[in-house]
Design a protein around this motif. Sequence first.
Motif, PDB file in Angstrom:
ATOM      1  N   ASP A 131       0.808  -1.222   0.000  1.00  0.00           N
ATOM      2  CA  ASP A 131       0.000   0.000   0.000  1.00  0.00           C
ATOM      3  C   ASP A 131       0.843   1.276   0.000  1.00  0.00           C
ATOM      4  O   ASP A 131       0.497   2.273   0.620  1.00  0.00           O
ATOM      5  CB  ASP A 131      -0.946   0.005   1.204  1.00  0.00           C
ATOM      6  CG  ASP A 131      -1.984  -1.102   1.114  1.00  0.00           C
ATOM      7  OD1 ASP A 131      -2.452  -1.364  -0.004  1.00  0.00           O
ATOM      8  OD2 ASP A 131      -2.294  -1.708   2.142  1.00  0.00           O
ATOM      9  N   ASP A 132       1.991   1.201  -0.646  1.00  0.00           N
ATOM     10  CA  ASP A 132       2.757   2.407  -0.936  1.00  0.00           C
ATOM     11  C   ASP A 132       3.142   3.209   0.308  1.00  0.00           C
ATOM     12  O   ASP A 132       2.776   4.371   0.467  1.00  0.00           O
ATOM     13  CB  ASP A 132       1.994   3.300  -1.920  1.00  0.00           C
ATOM     14  CG  ASP A 132       1.563   2.528  -3.163  1.00  0.00           C
ATOM     15  OD1 ASP A 132       2.246   1.555  -3.504  1.00  0.00           O
ATOM     16  OD2 ASP A 132       0.559   2.894  -3.770  1.00  0.00           O
ATOM     17  N   TRP A 133       3.851   2.569   1.223  1.00  0.00           N
ATOM     18  CA  TRP A 133       4.418   3.185   2.415  1.00  0.00           C
ATOM     19  C   TRP A 133       3.395   3.517   3.506  1.00  0.00           C
ATOM     20  O   TRP A 133       3.723   4.207   4.454  1.00  0.00           O
ATOM     21  CB  TRP A 133       5.217   4.444   2.064  1.00  0.00           C
ATOM     22  CG  TRP A 133       6.490   4.152   1.343  1.00  0.00           C
ATOM     23  CD1 TRP A 133       7.627   3.622   1.866  1.00  0.00           C
ATOM     24  CD2 TRP A 133       6.775   4.384  -0.044  1.00  0.00           C
ATOM     25  NE1 TRP A 133       8.597   3.486   0.898  1.00  0.00           N
ATOM     26  CE2 TRP A 133       8.096   3.955  -0.292  1.00  0.00           C
ATOM     27  CE3 TRP A 133       6.036   4.906  -1.089  1.00  0.00           C
ATOM     28  CZ2 TRP A 133       8.700   4.037  -1.533  1.00  0.00           C
ATOM     29  CZ3 TRP A 133       6.624   4.979  -2.336  1.00  0.00           C
ATOM     30  CH2 TRP A 133       7.946   4.562  -2.551  1.00  0.00           C
ATOM     31  N   SER A 134       2.184   3.003   3.412  1.00  0.00           N
ATOM     32  CA  SER A 134       1.211   3.308   4.457  1.00  0.00           C
ATOM     33  C   SER A 134       1.625   2.701   5.795  1.00  0.00           C
ATOM     34  O   SER A 134       1.426   3.302   6.853  1.00  0.00           O
ATOM     35  CB  SER A 134      -0.179   2.808   4.066  1.00  0.00           C
ATOM     36  OG  SER A 134      -0.188   1.398   3.940  1.00  0.00           O
ATOM     37  N   ASP A 135       2.220   1.498   5.769  1.00  0.00           N
ATOM     38  CA  ASP A 135       2.661   0.878   7.011  1.00  0.00           C
ATOM     39  C   ASP A 135       3.746   1.703   7.686  1.00  0.00           C
ATOM     40  O   ASP A 135       3.811   1.806   8.910  1.00  0.00           O
ATOM     41  CB  ASP A 135       3.199  -0.534   6.756  1.00  0.00           C
ATOM     42  CG  ASP A 135       2.084  -1.536   6.506  1.00  0.00           C
ATOM     43  OD1 ASP A 135       0.909  -1.134   6.616  1.00  0.00           O
ATOM     44  OD2 ASP A 135       2.391  -2.699   6.203  1.00  0.00           O
ATOM     45  N   ALA A 236       5.779   2.514  -7.873  1.00  0.00           N
ATOM     46  CA  ALA A 236       5.940   1.747  -9.108  1.00  0.00           C
ATOM     47  C   ALA A 236       7.366   1.854  -9.630  1.00  0.00           C
ATOM     48  O   ALA A 236       7.973   0.851 -10.039  1.00  0.00           O
ATOM     49  CB  ALA A 236       4.944   2.240 -10.161  1.00  0.00           C
ATOM     50  N   LEU A 237       7.927   3.053  -9.625  1.00  0.00           N
ATOM     51  CA  LEU A 237       9.291   3.241 -10.118  1.00  0.00           C
ATOM     52  C   LEU A 237      10.310   2.545  -9.218  1.00  0.00           C
ATOM     53  O   LEU A 237      11.323   2.020  -9.698  1.00  0.00           O
ATOM     54  CB  LEU A 237       9.595   4.736 -10.224  1.00  0.00           C
ATOM     55  CG  LEU A 237       8.804   5.480 -11.306  1.00  0.00           C
ATOM     56  CD1 LEU A 237       9.027   6.983 -11.190  1.00  0.00           C
ATOM     57  CD2 LEU A 237       9.181   4.985 -12.695  1.00  0.00           C
ATOM     58  N   ALA A 238      10.058   2.531  -7.910  1.00  0.00           N
ATOM     59  CA  ALA A 238      10.949   1.809  -7.003  1.00  0.00           C
ATOM     60  C   ALA A 238      10.879   0.311  -7.267  1.00  0.00           C
ATOM     61  O   ALA A 238      11.905  -0.388  -7.225  1.00  0.00           O
ATOM     62  CB  ALA A 238      10.578   2.112  -5.553  1.00  0.00           C
ATOM     63  N   ARG A 239       9.679  -0.210  -7.548  1.00  0.00           N
ATOM     64  CA  ARG A 239       9.554  -1.633  -7.881  1.00  0.00           C
ATOM     65  C   ARG A 239      10.270  -1.952  -9.193  1.00  0.00           C
ATOM     66  O   ARG A 239      10.872  -3.022  -9.345  1.00  0.00           O
ATOM     67  CB  ARG A 239       8.081  -2.031  -7.970  1.00  0.00           C
ATOM     68  CG  ARG A 239       7.368  -2.031  -6.639  1.00  0.00           C
ATOM     69  CD  ARG A 239       5.969  -2.632  -6.736  1.00  0.00           C
ATOM     70  NE  ARG A 239       5.294  -2.461  -5.467  1.00  0.00           N
ATOM     71  CZ  ARG A 239       4.307  -1.610  -5.226  1.00  0.00           C
ATOM     72  NH1 ARG A 239       3.850  -0.850  -6.198  1.00  0.00           N
ATOM     73  NH2 ARG A 239       3.768  -1.517  -4.019  1.00  0.00           N
ATOM     74  N   ALA A 300      10.018   1.336 -20.668  1.00  0.00           N
ATOM     75  CA  ALA A 300       9.545   2.138 -21.797  1.00  0.00           C
ATOM     76  C   ALA A 300       8.242   2.850 -21.453  1.00  0.00           C
ATOM     77  O   ALA A 300       8.030   4.010 -21.827  1.00  0.00           O
ATOM     78  CB  ALA A 300       9.355   1.243 -23.028  1.00  0.00           C
ATOM     79  N   VAL A 301       7.365   2.161 -20.708  1.00  0.00           N
ATOM     80  CA  VAL A 301       6.123   2.802 -20.252  1.00  0.00           C
ATOM     81  C   VAL A 301       6.446   3.958 -19.311  1.00  0.00           C
ATOM     82  O   VAL A 301       5.865   5.042 -19.404  1.00  0.00           O
ATOM     83  CB  VAL A 301       5.209   1.766 -19.563  1.00  0.00           C
ATOM     84  CG1 VAL A 301       4.031   2.449 -18.880  1.00  0.00           C
ATOM     85  CG2 VAL A 301       4.711   0.751 -20.579  1.00  0.00           C
ATOM     86  N   ALA A 302       7.384   3.735 -18.390  1.00  0.00           N
ATOM     87  CA  ALA A 302       7.763   4.783 -17.443  1.00  0.00           C
ATOM     88  C   ALA A 302       8.392   5.974 -18.144  1.00  0.00           C
ATOM     89  O   ALA A 302       8.228   7.123 -17.711  1.00  0.00           O
ATOM     90  CB  ALA A 302       8.734   4.218 -16.401  1.00  0.00           C
ATOM     91  N   ALA A 303       9.116   5.719 -19.214  1.00  0.00           N
ATOM     92  CA  ALA A 303       9.770   6.810 -19.947  1.00  0.00           C
ATOM     93  C   ALA A 303       8.788   7.604 -20.789  1.00  0.00           C
ATOM     94  O   ALA A 303       9.071   8.748 -21.159  1.00  0.00           O
ATOM     95  CB  ALA A 303      10.876   6.247 -20.841  1.00  0.00           C
ATOM     96  N   GLY A 304       7.623   7.019 -21.094  1.00  0.00           N
ATOM     97  CA  GLY A 304       6.606   7.715 -21.875  1.00  0.00           C
ATOM     98  C   GLY A 304       5.647   8.480 -20.989  1.00  0.00           C
ATOM     99  O   GLY A 304       5.824   8.585 -19.777  1.00  0.00           O
ATOM    100  N   LEU A 313       0.646  -1.019 -13.015  1.00  0.00           N
ATOM    101  CA  LEU A 313       0.437  -2.402 -13.443  1.00  0.00           C
ATOM    102  C   LEU A 313       1.643  -2.949 -14.199  1.00  0.00           C
ATOM    103  O   LEU A 313       2.044  -4.105 -13.995  1.00  0.00           O
ATOM    104  CB  LEU A 313      -0.821  -2.495 -14.308  1.00  0.00           C
ATOM    105  CG  LEU A 313      -2.139  -2.178 -13.607  1.00  0.00           C
ATOM    106  CD1 LEU A 313      -3.310  -2.327 -14.563  1.00  0.00           C
ATOM    107  CD2 LEU A 313      -2.333  -3.066 -12.390  1.00  0.00           C
ATOM    108  N   GLU A 314       2.239  -2.153 -15.074  1.00  0.00           N
ATOM    109  CA  GLU A 314       3.402  -2.620 -15.831  1.00  0.00           C
ATOM    110  C   GLU A 314       4.587  -2.906 -14.894  1.00  0.00           C
ATOM    111  O   GLU A 314       5.276  -3.923 -15.045  1.00  0.00           O
ATOM    112  CB  GLU A 314       3.803  -1.579 -16.873  1.00  0.00           C
ATOM    113  CG  GLU A 314       2.848  -1.434 -18.033  1.00  0.00           C
ATOM    114  CD  GLU A 314       2.898  -2.615 -18.988  1.00  0.00           C
ATOM    115  OE1 GLU A 314       3.886  -3.381 -18.957  1.00  0.00           O
ATOM    116  OE2 GLU A 314       1.934  -2.774 -19.763  1.00  0.00           O
ATOM    117  N   CYS A 315       4.813  -2.024 -13.950  1.00  0.00           N
ATOM    118  CA  CYS A 315       5.931  -2.216 -13.029  1.00  0.00           C
ATOM    119  C   CYS A 315       5.674  -3.377 -12.076  1.00  0.00           C
ATOM    120  O   CYS A 315       6.605  -4.103 -11.699  1.00  0.00           O
ATOM    121  CB  CYS A 315       6.206  -0.931 -12.243  1.00  0.00           C
ATOM    122  SG  CYS A 315       6.868   0.408 -13.266  1.00  0.00           S
ATOM    123  N   ALA A 316       4.410  -3.574 -11.695  1.00  0.00           N
ATOM    124  CA  ALA A 316       4.074  -4.719 -10.845  1.00  0.00           C
ATOM    125  C   ALA A 316       4.332  -6.024 -11.593  1.00  0.00           C
ATOM    126  O   ALA A 316       4.906  -6.974 -11.033  1.00  0.00           O
ATOM    127  CB  ALA A 316       2.615  -4.634 -10.404  1.00  0.00           C
TER     128      ALA A 316
END
Length: 378
Positions: A131-135, A236-239, A300-304, A313-316
Amino acid sequence: MNFALSADQAMIRDAAQSFLADVSGSPAVRAAAANEAGFDAGVWRSIGSELGWCGLPLAEEHGGLGLGAVELVLVLEQMGRHLLCAPYFSTVCLAANLLAQIGNLQARRRFLLGIAEGKLCATAPLDSSIDDWSDAAVQLRAHRAGDAWVLSGLCPRLPDAVAADWLLFFAQVDGEQAPALFAVPRAAAGLKIETLQGWDATRRFSSATLKAVTLPSENRIDDPLQLEQGLPRAAALARLAIAAEQLGGAQQCLDLTVAYTATRRQFGRAIASFQAVKHRCAEMMVRIEAARSAVYGAAAVAAGKSSTDALVLECAAARILASDTYFFCAQEAIQLHGGVGFTWEYDPQLYFKRAQASSHWLGGADALRERIAQALIA
């Protein structure tokens, strides 16, 4: 779409491979792991000040090179392949990433130039939460005291905290639903950092206890308007960064195995000539190539100019495939090395431990699969 590397990108990859082969071979990794700081300070200076890798993904206005996710993944893949011991991931892929995505303008100006120039180390929680750093925020509380902020609580997992000049913490603020992000200097009164004994000796983790740590108001560094979209993008970018490291580690497991089986002889010939060994190495290669396609496709998705939902979803997906592939290849490398595979003198055990440890960072594969499934049926 054409996913072939450009000449400049190939040059970045080759330069990273050459440099890391020289400074992060097996003896250097073992020496750095035994070092109190957990890394070679000279190598870190070269990475930040001479090669400029700390500024790879950062905008030119903040002293960076203004390159994209593909170039960063190229370097991270080689770092994972050579098990680089350095605070690069924590500084660039966690702290700078969070600052770029959710930091306010003042904070970006204050910290990103120093990071880009390799003069400043920073870190942020490497949570196992999906959950993206919620913990991380739940365990820390912040409240106003006049013009200052006061932080108290526990942050259980910080990479490279002993090397960091600044530590970024998420905390829950009374009356606010979203977590707030604070920058805490390592020398702050009331901050206690304790090194943890981990499974992976090549990356240092610490816990941080904060007891009424008082900070000036400008040390709250998040931009509340960016949190809703910025936090998922940062995660997502960290993953993706983790996946790139895992991809490089999987490739090295295959390379080590091929080299070993070509020299290990049994029944008068190299065991690499046995069909069963060939099949297992071929399976490793097929899985690695599938993971490589997923990782570079996500880059490539992140760069666009993709939407946040598409990026998440792509990074996951890339992270799931890279994580599973790394663990499989590390396990196969140990098996195909035989009885010596898990001994300290040989390297496969180092990659196996990194594969196991990294599989839990920012969400395990099962939790990520669940997120993808929920998105597909929504």
